[in-house]
Write an enzyme that holds these catalytic residues in place. Structure first.
Site, PDB file in Angstrom:
ATOM      1  N   GLY A  75       0.815  -1.215   0.000  1.00  0.00           N
ATOM      2  CA  GLY A  75       0.000   0.000   0.000  1.00  0.00           C
ATOM      3  C   GLY A  75       0.848   1.265   0.000  1.00  0.00           C
ATOM      4  CD  GLU A 103      -1.550  -1.157  -3.798  1.00  0.00           C
ATOM      5  OE1 GLU A 103      -1.580  -1.371  -2.564  1.00  0.00           O
ATOM      6  OE2 GLU A 103      -2.352  -1.669  -4.595  1.00  0.00           O
TER       7      GLU A 103
END
Ligand code: NAI
Length: 722
Positions: A114, A117
């Protein structure tokens, strides 16, 4: 906002990620809410023209909080609710790229999962030239996929093929490679990072992502739109099927996300991704892999089983008795960890041969540029060869790996204890002889312990630490300190014949031979094992340990236990091969033939010795026998207190025996099937194939009480991390 420091100066907002009380930034529900609020603030404030996202900690953002992730499996939420909640973070990231203001990621340290991301959702990425910084989407390693836009943004940035490679393998990238691929836009010295981010925003950049611009095309084409991309998907699916045997759902889900998501607008792609992510989160594979391979292995590495109140031991000088295959390997990993090693064998020439093993490993590393001449020389200089016990005098720890014979082990124990200090620890690397028995030869059995390594020592990450009846807590604690010093993962088990790993491994090889005796074709046995997720078939692995060793252990156990010996049901198969001179791989023939320079082949003569039954069992039944047999033996180890914590059984079964990682280990395997279902199936197998499948009484009781090895997260998660 508790997890993000928000500041604004000269029209530029800075969002500094800083989770309180944690050494690393992690994606938690609180962080997601804070980020949402911060992005809204940037979007709404006319005085702010753009924003920098950076971190106050060494790493930028290391991904999701694994404990939180594991517990999600037992969440009472419906699949539809899960889908919405999985979209939540993706929605915040999407807001970053569509809010109309430019965002730049100032990547000061490692960004994984994440974390990466989040940077992909920013309009620009600048990274600090920091040698320890890595970038990657490693979700596949915990049985998941990048669920916050990674499967959609990465292929749109660098093309389908490269993105798939990185995501299906979970590769960690160094900065130079990330820059080359275009995952980061610029790399600057660490002290110029914020200046560079500010400068980019001052240049009035466009706050629109390429994929939101009209006419955008994915580099190399997406989904089914381009022949090259189609080839990538066809080859990719075949490769994934071969490598995972369909036991690991994540790689295929990643392929599907990219295939389906790259032929539609990104908003639809993000929903497709969330759908596959939700599907994976409903599958126990991710829970099992995350819990055993990361959470519990992490705790074992931090010495979760170390008795408290014992001073930490830093081994400076290790005595290594026996410079054979194991001793040579243990000497190497110890010297590599900076420990001086006294390598003793029956003659200096024998000891030198053991040291040569290190020299050969280092030469290979030098050739591949993995070490430097100076480092290699220094490591070798730390290994001193000898045949003189006086050289062991200053060792804090002595490990023996001489021949597997009680008499020889007793002899070296006496000679060592005559010279070492009272506080030194003596460890045996025996693979089968009970530690308590060996310790009767010691004047100080409290300081006697088992340290069972696996071959090849430099590659295998596990050490099984065996506590004898008289081993003290202090000895256990300090033996664990040494295991940590050489950067291996310890499990702690109580003494028993074959301890935990050798005992369960023996059930796997025996079941392979029992199947052969039952008329199952050897190729079916070997293939079923691999389809079930074992790295090697039971017949091939028996050849590797050699029929000779299987026989030796059998003879020794029979002599030690007499009538109490529960003779392995298929030992006669190993003995038959031995009789025919097919002693194992090392001897050139066993269940397989090993023709020079060619691949090994199953020996055709097996069909005469064990004629195949006219009707062959379904492959699922063969798989079941091979896995259930190991699992039921592991359950017995819990009942007999050989294993005191399920986590040790799970870590040991994966890293020491090769039990399939997707199961999370032999005990997670039982939990996942359901204890009651497992017991019922074992009863059926026992009836069909023999009492070796009979489940232990304690497991029956667990089934009756509705218990499992790891309590469900919604019923108290303490033990799941224990
Ligand atoms: P090996 O036969 O390769 O080496 C044994 C070494 O001990 C030889 O170099 C021999 O010269 C030396 N030795 C024998 N008697 C000695 C004495 N009196 N004083 C000093 N040195 C002496 O055997 P390997 O495979 O290294 O096994 C050693 C021990 O490790 C055994 O107890 C074995 O059960 C155990 N073990 C073996 C594993 C394997 O995969 N081979 C795995 C785990 C444990």
């Amino acid at each position: 906002m508790k997890t993000i420091n928000f500041s604004a100066e000269n029209g530029i907002a800075t969002l500094t990620l800083d989770l309180p009380g944690r050494s690393m930034n992690l994606l938690t529900p609180e962080f997601m809410a804070d980020l949402d609020e911060a992005v809204d603030r940037v979007a709404a404030d006319d005085g702010i023209k753009g924003a920098i996202v950076t971190s106050a900690k060494d790493a930028f953002l290391a991904g999701a909080d694994l404990m939180w992730l594991v517990n999600q499996f037992d969440s009472p939420a419906t699949p539809a609710e899960r889908l919405e909640s999985n979209m939540a973070l993706s929605n915040v990231f999407r807001k970053i790229e569509t809010c109309g203001k430019p965002f730049v990621a100032a990547i000061n340290g490692t960004a994984l999962g994440g974390g990466l991301e989040l940077t992909l959702a920013c309009h620009h990425r600048i990274a600090a030239k920091n040698p320890s910084l890595v970038l990657g989407l490693p979700e596949v390693k915990v049985g998941l996929l990048p669920g916050a836009g990674g499967t959609q943004r990465l292929p749109r940035m660098i093309g389908v093929q490269k993105a798939l490679e990185l995501m299906t393998q979970g590769t960690h990238l160094r900065l130079d490679k990330a820059l080359e691929l275009g995952i980061v836009d610029a790399v600057v010295p660490p002290d110029e990072l914020m200046k560079a981010a500010n400068a980019w925003l001052d240049g009035s950049p466009n706050a629109e992502q390429p994929w939101d611009k009209k006419g955008f095309r994915i580099p190399g084409g997406g989904g089914a739109m381009h022949p090259a991309a189609v080839q990538t998907f066809i080859a990719g699916s075949a490769m994934v099927a071969r490598e995972t045997q369909h036991n690991y759902p994540a790689p295929l889900a990643i392929l599907s996300c990219v295939y389906e998501g790259t032929i539609v607008p990104i908003d639809t792609g993000l929903r497709i991704e969330a759908k596959y992510f939700t599907k994976l989160m409903l599958d126990p594979v991710y829970r099992n892999m995350t819990r055993t391979l990361f959470i519990n292995k992490g705790l074992a590495d931090k010495l979760a089983r170390r008795p408290e109140g014992v001073p930490k031991l830093q081994v400076k000088r290790l005595g290594m008795l026996g410079a054979g295959m194991m001793g040579a390997g243990i000497a190497y990993v110890s010297a590599k960890a900076g420990i001086d090693v006294v390598l003793l064998d029956r003659s200096v020439e024998d000891a030198e041969r053991g040291k040569d093993y290190s020299a050969k490993l280092l030469a290979k590393q030098l050739e591949r540029g993995r070490t430097t001449q100076d480092k290699a020389d220094a490591l070798l200089a730390r290994i001193k060869t000898t045949d003189n016990y006086d050289d062991l005098a200053d060792c804090e720890l002595v490990i023996e790996a001489v021949f597997e014979s009680r008499d020889i082990k007793a002899d070296v124990t006496h000679k060592t204890e005559a010279v070492i200090s009272d506080t030194a620890i003596f460890a045996s690397n025996t693979s089968t002889l009970p530690i308590t028995g060996l310790a009767t030869q010691s004047k100080r059995p409290g300081s006697f312990i088992g340290l069972h390594f696996f071959s090849p020592v430099d590659k295998m990450p596990l050490v099984e630490v065996i506590v004898g009846e008289k081993t003290t807590d202090a000895t256990l604690a300090q033996a664990l300190d040494y295991v940590q010093q050489i950067r291996k993962t310890p499990i702690v088990v109580n003494d028993s014949r074959g301890f935990f790993t050798s005992r369960v491994f023996g059930t796997f090889t025996n079941e392979g031979m029992a199947l052969l005796k039952d008329g199952v074709k050897p190729a079916l046995i070997e293939n079923a094992a691999k389809m079930a997720g074992m790295p090697v078939g039971p017949l091939a692995v028996t050849d590797e340990v050699t029929q000779e060793l299987v026989h030796k252990v059998h003879v020794q156990t029979a002599a030690d236990l007499g009538d109490d010996y529960d003779v392995p049901s298929a030992i006669d198969v190993a003995e038959k091969l031995l009789e025919l001179g097919r002693k194992g791989k090392r001897f050139g023939k066993g269940f397989y033939d090993y023709p020079e320079g060619e691949k090994k082949r199953l020996w055709a003569g097996l069909a005469e010795l064990y004629p195949p039954a006219a009707e062959q069992p379904p492959v699922e039944e063969v798989e079941k026998r091979l896995l259930y047999r190991q699992a039921v033996e592991t359950a017995r180890c819990i009942e007999e207190n050989v294993l005191t914590h399920p986590a040790d059984g799970d870590i040991g079964s994966i890293f020491g025996i090769g039990f399939p990682p997707y199961t999370g280990g032999a005990l997670s395997f039982i939990d996942t099937i359901g204890v009651a279902e497992f017991v019922a199936e074992c009863d059926r197998l026992a009836k069909a194939y023999g009492p070796r499948f009979t489940p232990p009484e304690s497991l029956r009781q667990m089934a009756a009480r509705g218990e499992q090895y790891y309590p469900r997260a919604d019923k108290g998660a303490e033990r799941s991390a224990a």
